[in-house]
Design a protein around this motif. Structure first.
Motif, mmCIF file in Angstrom:
data_model
loop_
_atom_site.group_PDB
_atom_site.id
_atom_site.type_symbol
_atom_site.label_atom_id
_atom_site.label_comp_id
_atom_site.label_asym_id
_atom_site.label_seq_id
_atom_site.Cartn_x
_atom_site.Cartn_y
_atom_site.Cartn_z
ATOM 1 N N ASP A 31 -21.150 86.705 -11.376
ATOM 2 C CA ASP A 31 -22.420 86.164 -11.884
ATOM 3 C C ASP A 31 -23.133 85.352 -10.809
ATOM 4 O O ASP A 31 -24.354 85.443 -10.660
ATOM 5 N N PHE A 32 -22.368 84.561 -10.054
ATOM 6 C CA PHE A 32 -22.968 83.750 -8.986
ATOM 7 C C PHE A 32 -23.549 84.642 -7.893
ATOM 8 O O PHE A 32 -24.638 84.378 -7.382
ATOM 9 N N LEU A 33 -22.831 85.698 -7.545
ATOM 10 C CA LEU A 33 -23.339 86.644 -6.539
ATOM 11 C C LEU A 33 -24.638 87.284 -7.012
ATOM 12 O O LEU A 33 -25.595 87.411 -6.243
ATOM 13 N N ALA A 34 -24.685 87.685 -8.273
ATOM 14 C CA ALA A 34 -25.894 88.303 -8.825
ATOM 15 C C ALA A 34 -27.060 87.311 -8.835
ATOM 16 O O ALA A 34 -28.198 87.676 -8.521
ATOM 17 N N LEU A 35 -26.777 86.068 -9.155
ATOM 18 C CA LEU A 35 -27.800 85.027 -9.213
ATOM 19 C C LEU A 35 -28.406 84.744 -7.840
ATOM 20 O O LEU A 35 -29.619 84.578 -7.704
ATOM 21 N N THR A 36 -27.560 84.706 -6.824
ATOM 22 C CA THR A 36 -28.016 84.294 -5.490
ATOM 23 C C THR A 36 -28.398 85.452 -4.575
ATOM 24 O O THR A 36 -29.074 85.241 -3.579
ATOM 25 N N LYS A 51 -22.200 83.360 11.102
ATOM 26 C CA LYS A 51 -23.009 82.385 11.835
ATOM 27 C C LYS A 51 -24.510 82.551 11.600
ATOM 28 O O LYS A 51 -25.222 81.569 11.502
ATOM 29 N N ASP A 52 -24.984 83.777 11.498
ATOM 30 C CA ASP A 52 -26.417 84.013 11.301
ATOM 31 C C ASP A 52 -26.880 83.650 9.898
ATOM 32 O O ASP A 52 -28.066 83.425 9.673
ATOM 33 N N GLU A 53 -25.972 83.615 8.947
ATOM 34 C CA GLU A 53 -26.347 83.406 7.547
ATOM 35 C C GLU A 53 -25.841 82.091 6.962
ATOM 36 O O GLU A 53 -26.127 81.786 5.802
ATOM 37 N N VAL A 54 -25.094 81.328 7.726
ATOM 38 C CA VAL A 54 -24.406 80.153 7.187
ATOM 39 C C VAL A 54 -25.360 79.176 6.505
ATOM 40 O O VAL A 54 -25.079 78.690 5.407
ATOM 41 N N ARG A 55 -26.495 78.886 7.125
ATOM 42 C CA ARG A 55 -27.431 77.913 6.530
ATOM 43 C C ARG A 55 -27.975 78.409 5.197
ATOM 44 O O ARG A 55 -28.058 77.654 4.231
ATOM 45 N N ASN A 56 -28.359 79.671 5.142
ATOM 46 C CA ASN A 56 -28.913 80.230 3.914
ATOM 47 C C ASN A 56 -27.864 80.259 2.791
ATOM 48 O O ASN A 56 -28.150 79.894 1.653
ATOM 49 N N ILE A 57 -26.648 80.676 3.123
ATOM 50 C CA ILE A 57 -25.587 80.738 2.115
ATOM 51 C C ILE A 57 -25.274 79.341 1.594
ATOM 52 O O ILE A 57 -25.154 79.124 0.384
ATOM 53 N N GLN A 58 -25.153 78.373 2.499
ATOM 54 C CA GLN A 58 -24.864 77.003 2.080
ATOM 55 C C GLN A 58 -25.990 76.443 1.206
ATOM 56 O O GLN A 58 -25.731 75.746 0.219
ATOM 57 N N LYS A 59 -27.222 76.767 1.550
ATOM 58 C CA LYS A 59 -28.366 76.317 0.758
ATOM 59 C C LYS A 59 -28.317 76.902 -0.653
ATOM 60 O O LYS A 59 -28.515 76.192 -1.646
ATOM 61 N N LEU A 60 -28.031 78.200 -0.756
ATOM 62 C CA LEU A 60 -27.920 78.853 -2.066
ATOM 63 C C LEU A 60 -26.773 78.266 -2.885
ATOM 64 O O LEU A 60 -26.904 78.034 -4.089
ATOM 65 N N LYS A 61 -25.633 78.023 -2.232
ATOM 66 C CA LYS A 61 -24.483 77.465 -2.936
ATOM 67 C C LYS A 61 -24.802 76.075 -3.478
ATOM 68 O O LYS A 61 -24.448 75.745 -4.607
ATOM 69 N N PHE A 66 -22.660 75.820 -6.900
ATOM 70 C CA PHE A 66 -21.528 76.725 -6.734
ATOM 71 C C PHE A 66 -20.238 76.225 -7.392
ATOM 72 O O PHE A 66 -19.637 76.953 -8.191
ATOM 73 N N PRO A 67 -19.782 74.990 -7.123
ATOM 74 C CA PRO A 67 -18.518 74.550 -7.728
ATOM 75 C C PRO A 67 -18.542 74.583 -9.254
ATOM 76 O O PRO A 67 -17.595 75.061 -9.881
ATOM 77 N N GLU A 68 -19.630 74.110 -9.839
ATOM 78 C CA GLU A 68 -19.719 74.078 -11.300
ATOM 79 C C GLU A 68 -19.734 75.479 -11.892
ATOM 80 O O GLU A 68 -19.088 75.741 -12.908
ATOM 81 N N ARG A 69 -20.457 76.368 -11.270
ATOM 82 C CA ARG A 69 -20.616 77.712 -11.828
ATOM 83 C C ARG A 69 -19.332 78.538 -11.758
ATOM 84 O O ARG A 69 -19.016 79.253 -12.692
ATOM 85 N N ILE A 70 -18.606 78.449 -10.644
ATOM 86 C CA ILE A 70 -17.399 79.290 -10.598
ATOM 87 C C ILE A 70 -16.250 78.685 -11.396
ATOM 88 O O ILE A 70 -15.334 79.389 -11.789
ATOM 89 N N ALA A 71 -16.318 77.381 -11.666
ATOM 90 C CA ALA A 71 -15.255 76.730 -12.436
ATOM 91 C C ALA A 71 -15.514 76.768 -13.937
ATOM 92 O O ALA A 71 -14.639 76.393 -14.722
ATOM 93 N N GLU A 72 -16.674 77.238 -14.328
ATOM 94 C CA GLU A 72 -17.046 77.225 -15.742
ATOM 95 C C GLU A 72 -16.024 77.959 -16.609
ATOM 96 O O GLU A 72 -15.658 79.103 -16.352
ATOM 97 N N GLY A 73 -15.530 77.266 -17.629
ATOM 98 C CA GLY A 73 -14.592 77.862 -18.575
ATOM 99 C C GLY A 73 -13.152 77.914 -18.102
ATOM 100 O O GLY A 73 -12.299 78.496 -18.765
ATOM 101 N N ILE A 74 -12.862 77.295 -16.958
ATOM 102 C CA ILE A 74 -11.492 77.301 -16.418
ATOM 103 C C ILE A 74 -11.034 75.852 -16.291
ATOM 104 O O ILE A 74 -11.500 75.131 -15.411
ATOM 105 N N PRO A 75 -10.127 75.401 -17.135
ATOM 106 C CA PRO A 75 -9.713 73.994 -17.134
ATOM 107 C C PRO A 75 -8.675 73.683 -16.050
ATOM 108 O O PRO A 75 -7.511 73.419 -16.331
ATOM 109 N N ARG A 76 -9.134 73.739 -14.817
ATOM 110 C CA ARG A 76 -8.266 73.442 -13.671
ATOM 111 C C ARG A 76 -9.052 72.627 -12.661
ATOM 112 O O ARG A 76 -10.275 72.665 -12.652
ATOM 113 N N PRO A 77 -8.359 71.915 -11.762
ATOM 114 C CA PRO A 77 -9.072 71.171 -10.721
ATOM 115 C C PRO A 77 -9.872 72.134 -9.823
ATOM 116 O O PRO A 77 -9.431 73.252 -9.544
#
Length: 147
Positions: A31-36, A51-61, A66-77
């Motif tokens: 879902d995150f890949l589709a969103l971004t 290296k060519d995409e790092v800034r754009n990927i970090q900006k999208l994340k 990113f952390p909230e979306r991939i952890a959604e529904g998973i009760p783990r650290p």
């Protein structure tokens, strides 16, 4: 004002991931890949290798939480979810970390570490193994040899 620590929270799971948790994590990442519009999960978890995409990927994340979306529904650290997703399930080298190291691989690891120091990303690229298992195995080799 009541102390926030006195409220019961969600109990976090430990141990092996269930099939449902793996399915949820895969779904969250897709879902995150589709969103971004990011092409693949490898880029999400190994951003610095692009290296060519790092800034754009970090900006999208950052923008899409990113952390909230991939952890959604998973009760783990969070760090455990990240490790499970990025370092195991979606590692481009198919996560060879759990397979035993051959003697040739151990010799190669010693030589590569001498040549490249603790640049585990570089050593990972050269060996086809994930960075974390390489670092751990090298550390074990040092402990057993007393260096």
């Amino acid at each position: 004002v009541k102390n926030l620590l006195s409220f019961p929270g969600i109990s976090l799971r430990t141990g092996r991931y269930s099939a449902q948790e793996n399915k949820q994590l895969t779904s969250n990442i897709n879902d995150f890949l589709a969103l971004t519009g990011i092409e693949n999960a490898f880029k999400l978890f190994h951003t610095k290798r692009f290296k060519d995409e790092v800034r754009n990927i970090q900006k999208l994340k950052s923008h899409h939480r990113f952390p909230e979306r991939i952890a959604e529904g998973i009760p783990r650290p969070w760090h455990k979810i990240y490790s499970r997703g990025g370092r195991k399930m979606f590692d481009g080298s198919r996560y060879k970390g759990s397979r035993r190291f051959s003697e040739d691989e151990l010799d190669s690891l010693k030589k590569l570490q001498t040549l490249h120091g603790n640049s585990w990303v570089k050593i990972s690229q050269l060996t086809g193994r994930s960075e974390t298992p390489l670092r751990k195995r090298f550390s074990q080799m040092c402990k057993s040899s007393g260096t």
